[in-house]
Design a protein around this motif. Structure first.
Motif, PDB file in Angstrom:
ATOM      1  N   VAL A 107     -47.018  12.141  -0.526  1.00  0.00           N
ATOM      2  CA  VAL A 107     -46.325  13.414  -0.731  1.00  0.00           C
ATOM      3  C   VAL A 107     -45.868  13.524  -2.178  1.00  0.00           C
ATOM      4  CG1 VAL A 107     -44.312  14.804  -0.105  1.00  0.00           C
ATOM      5  CG2 VAL A 107     -45.589  13.597   1.682  1.00  0.00           C
ATOM      6  N   GLU A 108     -45.302  12.455  -2.687  1.00  0.00           N
ATOM      7  CA  GLU A 108     -44.827  12.456  -4.081  1.00  0.00           C
ATOM      8  C   GLU A 108     -45.975  12.716  -5.043  1.00  0.00           C
ATOM      9  OE1 GLU A 108     -41.131   9.292  -3.418  1.00  0.00           O
ATOM     10  OE2 GLU A 108     -43.097   8.580  -4.078  1.00  0.00           O
ATOM     11  N   THR A 109     -47.094  12.035  -4.839  1.00  0.00           N
ATOM     12  CA  THR A 109     -48.266  12.218  -5.700  1.00  0.00           C
ATOM     13  C   THR A 109     -48.827  13.627  -5.580  1.00  0.00           C
ATOM     14  OG1 THR A 109     -48.852   9.877  -5.487  1.00  0.00           O
ATOM     15  CG2 THR A 109     -50.596  11.385  -6.185  1.00  0.00           C
ATOM     16  N   ALA A 110     -48.957  14.106  -4.350  1.00  0.00           N
ATOM     17  CA  ALA A 110     -49.522  15.433  -4.123  1.00  0.00           C
ATOM     18  C   ALA A 110     -48.659  16.512  -4.748  1.00  0.00           C
ATOM     19  CB  ALA A 110     -49.680  15.685  -2.633  1.00  0.00           C
ATOM     20  N   MET A 111     -47.347  16.401  -4.611  1.00  0.00           N
ATOM     21  CA  MET A 111     -46.473  17.457  -5.114  1.00  0.00           C
ATOM     22  C   MET A 111     -46.408  17.468  -6.633  1.00  0.00           C
ATOM     23  SD  MET A 111     -45.842  19.300  -2.661  1.00  0.00           S
ATOM     24  CE  MET A 111     -44.986  20.396  -3.798  1.00  0.00           C
ATOM     25  N   ALA A 112     -46.489  16.313  -7.259  1.00  0.00           N
ATOM     26  CA  ALA A 112     -46.587  16.298  -8.720  1.00  0.00           C
ATOM     27  C   ALA A 112     -47.858  17.015  -9.153  1.00  0.00           C
ATOM     28  CB  ALA A 112     -46.576  14.855  -9.228  1.00  0.00           C
ATOM     29  N   GLY A 113     -48.941  16.807  -8.399  1.00  0.00           N
ATOM     30  CA  GLY A 113     -50.190  17.498  -8.686  1.00  0.00           C
ATOM     31  C   GLY A 113     -50.089  18.993  -8.462  1.00  0.00           C
ATOM     32  N   VAL A 114     -49.447  19.398  -7.367  1.00  0.00           N
ATOM     33  CA  VAL A 114     -49.277  20.826  -7.088  1.00  0.00           C
ATOM     34  C   VAL A 114     -48.482  21.490  -8.213  1.00  0.00           C
ATOM     35  CG1 VAL A 114     -48.142  22.490  -5.554  1.00  0.00           C
ATOM     36  CG2 VAL A 114     -49.493  20.624  -4.589  1.00  0.00           C
ATOM     37  N   ALA A 115     -47.438  20.838  -8.691  1.00  0.00           N
ATOM     38  CA  ALA A 115     -46.634  21.395  -9.774  1.00  0.00           C
ATOM     39  C   ALA A 115     -47.478  21.599 -11.031  1.00  0.00           C
ATOM     40  CB  ALA A 115     -45.452  20.483 -10.067  1.00  0.00           C
ATOM     41  N   THR A 116     -48.352  20.638 -11.329  1.00  0.00           N
ATOM     42  CA  THR A 116     -49.257  20.787 -12.468  1.00  0.00           C
ATOM     43  C   THR A 116     -50.157  22.006 -12.293  1.00  0.00           C
ATOM     44  OG1 THR A 116     -49.271  18.411 -12.946  1.00  0.00           O
ATOM     45  CG2 THR A 116     -51.159  19.690 -13.740  1.00  0.00           C
ATOM     46  N   CYS A 117     -50.675  22.199 -11.085  1.00  0.00           N
ATOM     47  CA  CYS A 117     -51.542  23.350 -10.800  1.00  0.00           C
ATOM     48  C   CYS A 117     -50.786  24.663 -10.937  1.00  0.00           C
ATOM     49  CB  CYS A 117     -52.152  23.220  -9.408  1.00  0.00           C
ATOM     50  SG  CYS A 117     -53.242  21.795  -9.208  1.00  0.00           S
ATOM     51  N   VAL A 118     -49.534  24.690 -10.481  1.00  0.00           N
ATOM     52  CA  VAL A 118     -48.712  25.897 -10.605  1.00  0.00           C
ATOM     53  C   VAL A 118     -48.512  26.251 -12.073  1.00  0.00           C
ATOM     54  CG1 VAL A 118     -46.400  26.853 -10.232  1.00  0.00           C
ATOM     55  CG2 VAL A 118     -47.539  25.595  -8.396  1.00  0.00           C
ATOM     56  N   LEU A 119     -48.194  25.258 -12.897  1.00  0.00           N
ATOM     57  CA  LEU A 119     -47.957  25.506 -14.321  1.00  0.00           C
ATOM     58  C   LEU A 119     -49.234  25.944 -15.032  1.00  0.00           C
ATOM     59  CD1 LEU A 119     -45.553  22.544 -15.138  1.00  0.00           C
ATOM     60  CD2 LEU A 119     -44.978  24.979 -15.159  1.00  0.00           C
ATOM     61  N   LEU A 120     -50.351  25.300 -14.703  1.00  0.00           N
ATOM     62  CA  LEU A 120     -51.606  25.681 -15.344  1.00  0.00           C
ATOM     63  C   LEU A 120     -52.002  27.105 -14.971  1.00  0.00           C
ATOM     64  CD1 LEU A 120     -54.112  25.169 -16.992  1.00  0.00           C
ATOM     65  CD2 LEU A 120     -55.103  23.916 -15.047  1.00  0.00           C
ATOM     66  N   ALA A 121     -51.907  27.445 -13.707  1.00  0.00           N
ATOM     67  CA  ALA A 121     -52.263  28.801 -13.266  1.00  0.00           C
ATOM     68  C   ALA A 121     -51.344  29.837 -13.902  1.00  0.00           C
ATOM     69  CB  ALA A 121     -52.197  28.893 -11.746  1.00  0.00           C
ATOM     70  N   ALA A 122     -50.060  29.537 -13.991  1.00  0.00           N
ATOM     71  CA  ALA A 122     -49.116  30.470 -14.606  1.00  0.00           C
ATOM     72  C   ALA A 122     -49.406  30.642 -16.090  1.00  0.00           C
ATOM     73  CB  ALA A 122     -47.690  29.964 -14.393  1.00  0.00           C
ATOM     74  N   ALA A 123     -49.687  29.537 -16.788  1.00  0.00           N
ATOM     75  CA  ALA A 123     -49.981  29.617 -18.219  1.00  0.00           C
ATOM     76  C   ALA A 123     -51.245  30.428 -18.459  1.00  0.00           C
ATOM     77  CB  ALA A 123     -50.109  28.221 -18.813  1.00  0.00           C
ATOM     78  N   GLU A 124     -52.256  30.223 -17.624  1.00  0.00           N
ATOM     79  CA  GLU A 124     -53.486  31.013 -17.736  1.00  0.00           C
ATOM     80  C   GLU A 124     -53.188  32.503 -17.560  1.00  0.00           C
ATOM     81  OE1 GLU A 124     -56.731  27.790 -15.912  1.00  0.00           O
ATOM     82  OE2 GLU A 124     -55.886  29.385 -14.645  1.00  0.00           O
ATOM     83  N   LYS A 125     -52.383  32.809 -16.569  1.00  0.00           N
ATOM     84  CA  LYS A 125     -52.053  34.214 -16.264  1.00  0.00           C
ATOM     85  C   LYS A 125     -51.307  34.868 -17.434  1.00  0.00           C
ATOM     86  CE  LYS A 125     -51.118  37.729 -13.345  1.00  0.00           C
ATOM     87  NZ  LYS A 125     -52.122  38.567 -12.664  1.00  0.00           N
ATOM     88  N   LEU A 126     -50.301  34.159 -17.945  1.00  0.00           N
ATOM     89  CA  LEU A 126     -49.484  34.732 -19.020  1.00  0.00           C
ATOM     90  C   LEU A 126     -50.255  34.823 -20.327  1.00  0.00           C
ATOM     91  CD1 LEU A 126     -46.112  32.924 -18.220  1.00  0.00           C
ATOM     92  CD2 LEU A 126     -46.624  35.346 -17.901  1.00  0.00           C
ATOM     93  N   ALA A 127     -51.196  33.884 -20.526  1.00  0.00           N
ATOM     94  CA  ALA A 127     -52.000  33.920 -21.759  1.00  0.00           C
ATOM     95  C   ALA A 127     -53.185  34.873 -21.654  1.00  0.00           C
ATOM     96  CB  ALA A 127     -52.504  32.511 -22.075  1.00  0.00           C
ATOM     97  N   GLY A 128     -53.412  35.392 -20.431  1.00  0.00           N
ATOM     98  CA  GLY A 128     -54.501  36.350 -20.241  1.00  0.00           C
ATOM     99  C   GLY A 128     -55.872  35.732 -20.326  1.00  0.00           C
ATOM    100  N   VAL A 129     -55.969  34.464 -19.894  1.00  0.00           N
ATOM    101  CA  VAL A 129     -57.273  33.793 -19.935  1.00  0.00           C
ATOM    102  C   VAL A 129     -57.761  33.578 -18.516  1.00  0.00           C
ATOM    103  CG1 VAL A 129     -56.707  32.660 -22.093  1.00  0.00           C
ATOM    104  CG2 VAL A 129     -56.298  31.461 -19.962  1.00  0.00           C
ATOM    105  N   GLN A 130     -59.074  33.534 -18.371  1.00  0.00           N
ATOM    106  CA  GLN A 130     -59.676  33.276 -17.063  1.00  0.00           C
ATOM    107  C   GLN A 130     -59.684  31.786 -16.792  1.00  0.00           C
ATOM    108  OE1 GLN A 130     -60.795  35.565 -14.791  1.00  0.00           O
ATOM    109  NE2 GLN A 130     -59.972  37.154 -16.140  1.00  0.00           N
ATOM    110  N   GLY A 131     -59.377  31.410 -15.516  1.00  0.00           N
ATOM    111  CA  GLY A 131     -59.410  30.002 -15.169  1.00  0.00           C
ATOM    112  C   GLY A 131     -60.821  29.481 -15.063  1.00  0.00           C
TER     113      GLY A 131
END
Length: 431
Positions: free
Chosen positions: A407-431
């Motif tokens: 759970v600890e490993t998975a959630m650290a990974g999920v948080a990374t995915c949330v930040l990457l997706a948000a940064a892509e969205k705010l920067a206006g770039v396609q994933g």
């Protein structure tokens, strides 16, 4: 919901800072992919450790007769063993004669009730629901996907209303039930799936008493998590059956519960609790489908629990296993996301899920990124009718099944995915 603000909101970053942040998250994500993970947070299944709590069931029952001398190996007893009905009547705040103890699946009982309403109507129906021009159901969102897919399988129109911390939006419901085609509402009242909220006595009272254009309006009260506390501050389920009876609508609620996440998920006991009229209606139709439930399994549950207090004590042992996993979810999200203003999440005191809302338009991307990194999440939008979240922001997290370290490993990974997706969205770039 989270309040901590230790990190700068992503929206406050300059274009250059945002680009640098995006590159940092891309690097972190590449490292995540390199770990070769294979972790599953898709469904709220009990862990092996939880199932081990119930292994005594494999050695039960002792003998085959219940307290009244009934031979549980034989046919009969459509309503279930009286002793088990009394035990769960205590837990569900109803009288024993208002409880039916059935097979292993409460979802099957819900389906049976829905089908019988469609085929025959209820005790106070002018005609079978299938003979109505249109049948509509109110669906609080986010909600339980299997409720919605069941309705969809019969072509029932689904009307979404917000699910708040204290239950469904009462005023939205009040407006919708002015339509006689609106025949019911789904509710997970205690530690809701997935929000974790609990329907208040005030909201339950309003739902039980409000005027509805349909005389046979039904509340499908799926009390799946009534006893699944994560803290010693235990939420109390609203007494919907008494509230409905007192307001002149005794047949409105149909309550469901089970031991699926208490004992063995595939070999538990399910319960229907309702007015005596509804119980008679249910059994009247059930007699053509069954000559009685698995009473041997019911007997082993009676012997395993011993009493209603035995159920409560058993659930405290579940809490000891589950609470650290939910704590790990919150810790990982707090550490990575607090202050970034790209996500909010529930911190439930019971149930099996954490409700994660990410930046609008990024939930599908988060799930996609997680999958590519070896972390399986429930599909984005699953908690909405037809799987369609209009804001593409909701993700249901289910941390019960993996071991704590996973759970600890998975959630650290999920948080990374949330930040990457948000940064892509705010920067206006396609994933």
């Amino acid at each position: 919901m989270t309040e901590q603000t230790t990190l700068a909101p992503l929206s406050s970053l300059s274009p250059a800072e945002l680009e640098a942040f995006l590159e940092t998250q891309r690097t972190a994500y590449a490292e995540l992919q390199g770990h070769g993970l294979k972790l599953d947070l898709t469904r709220g299944k009990p862990s092996a450790e939880q199932l081990d709590l119930c292994n005594e069931l494999l050695e039960l029952p002792r003998g085959y007769k219940d307290a009244s001398g009934t031979d549980t190996r034989n046919y009969g007893g459509l309503a279930g063993l009286p002793e088990l009905r009394a035990m769960f009547a205590d837990l569900l705040w109803v009288e024993p004669e208002q409880v039916v103890a059935g097979g292993n699946s409460s979802l099957t009982m819900m389906h049976d009730c829905l089908v019988q309403l469609l085929l025959h109507g209820g005790p106070d129906s002018p005609k079978p629901w299938s003979q109505e021009e249109t049948v509509k159901f109110i669906c609080p969102v986010p909600g339980y996907d299997r409720h919605f897919t069941m309705l969809a399988s019969y072509g029932i129109e689904m009307l979404s209303v917000p699910m708040n911390d204290d239950g469904p939006d009462v005023e939205a419901v009040r407006e919708l039930v002015k339509d006689p085609a609106v025949k019911g509402i789904w509710i997970v009242p205690t530690y809701a799936n997935p929000s974790g909220g609990t329907c208040s006595q005030e909201v339950a009272s309003a739902l039980a008493s409000m005027d509805t254009a349909a005389p046979d309006f039904r509340i499908f009260w799926d009390n799946a998590y009534a006893f699944h506390h994560l803290t010693e501050d235990e939420a109390k389920s609203a007494d919907i059956i008494t509230l409905a009876s007192g307001s002149g609508h005794p047949n409105r609620p149909l309550m469901f519960a089970s031991t699926s996440k208490i004992t063995f998920a595939g070999a538990g006991v399910a319960f229907l609790a309702a007015s005596q009229t509804n119980v008679d209606w249910y059994l009247g139709h059930q007699q053509y489908a069954s000559i009685g439930p698995d009473k041997v399994n019911q007997l082993r549950h009676i012997q395993f629990f011993g009493s209603a207090e035995g159920v409560r004590e058993h659930m405290a042992r579940h809490r000891d296993i589950l609470a650290p996993k939910f704590g790990a979810v919150d810790a990982a999200l707090q550490s990575a996301l607090a202050g970034r203003e790209v996500a909010t999440w529930s911190k439930p005191s019971g149930g099996y899920f954490v409700n994660l809302d990410v930046l609008d338009g990024t939930a599908s991307r988060v799930v996609e990124l997680a999958k590519a990194a070896g972390i399986s999440l429930t599909p984005a939008g699953a908690s909405f009718p037809k799987g369609e979240d209009p804001r593409d922001r909701n993700i249901r997290l289910a941390p019960s099944f993996p071991v704590l370290a996973e759970v600890e490993t998975a959630m650290a990974g999920v948080a990374t995915c949330v930040l990457l997706a948000a940064a892509e969205k705010l920067a206006g770039v396609q994933g």
